[in-house]
Scaffold this motif. Sequence first.
Motif, PDB file in Angstrom:
ATOM      1  N   VAL A 149      -9.110   3.660  -4.007  1.00 51.00           N
ATOM      2  CA  VAL A 149      -8.653   4.948  -4.536  1.00 51.00           C
ATOM      3  C   VAL A 149      -9.667   6.042  -4.191  1.00 51.00           C
ATOM      4  N   LEU A 166      -5.798  -1.742   2.254  1.00 45.24           N
ATOM      5  CA  LEU A 166      -4.605  -2.018   1.448  1.00 45.24           C
ATOM      6  C   LEU A 166      -3.720  -3.091   2.077  1.00 45.24           C
ATOM      7  N   LEU A 179      -0.965   4.238  -6.771  1.00 47.18           N
ATOM      8  CA  LEU A 179      -1.027   4.667  -5.365  1.00 47.18           C
ATOM      9  C   LEU A 179       0.165   5.505  -4.945  1.00 47.18           C
TER      10      LEU A 179
END
Length: 183
Positions: A149, A166, A179
């Motif tokens: 993040v 990711l 997200l």
Amino acid sequence: MERSPSIQNLTQGLAKFHTLVGKISKDAANPFFKKNYASLPHIITEVSEPLEKAGLILSQFPNGDGLTTMLIHADSGEFISATYTLQVVRQNDPQAQGSAISYARRYAITSVLNLAISDDDGEAAMRPVRQAPAPSKTPPTEAQFAGIVQYLNGTPEQQKTAKEALKKYTLTKDQTEILDGLL
């Protein structure tokens, strides 16, 4: 870059600064990438006294969509300045904007002062791309997810790195919802 008509005194001050400042050590760790770096507060602490002794003033301020950094010779008023365009993922998020400003400040200071800092993130960007290991199909840990993040709110290079990271995980429903606002 902008500058005053003459920068002779500024150049002499910068030369003196370089005789006074040493190599900036890495004082912070990025747990997501397991890399060390020199934090903004540490860099400022390390350069403050040498700047003062060299008769130089460093000033930084947000300027529209950018961050302007000025190096000024205190006695003559000679200066150089440059503005870095901020890369903010979420425009209406003050925390994302603050992160982008802090990141830009750190890199602008090291650039304008030509500081000797070995930056693991920068070194990684210069290495050839390696084949990623087979993707893990487990959710990232809280620390890993927090790092992702943070990087999604960073520079374009950090965003790219976070998006690649990711791909190695299967996100939980909560992580996916978080997200959704970033991607």
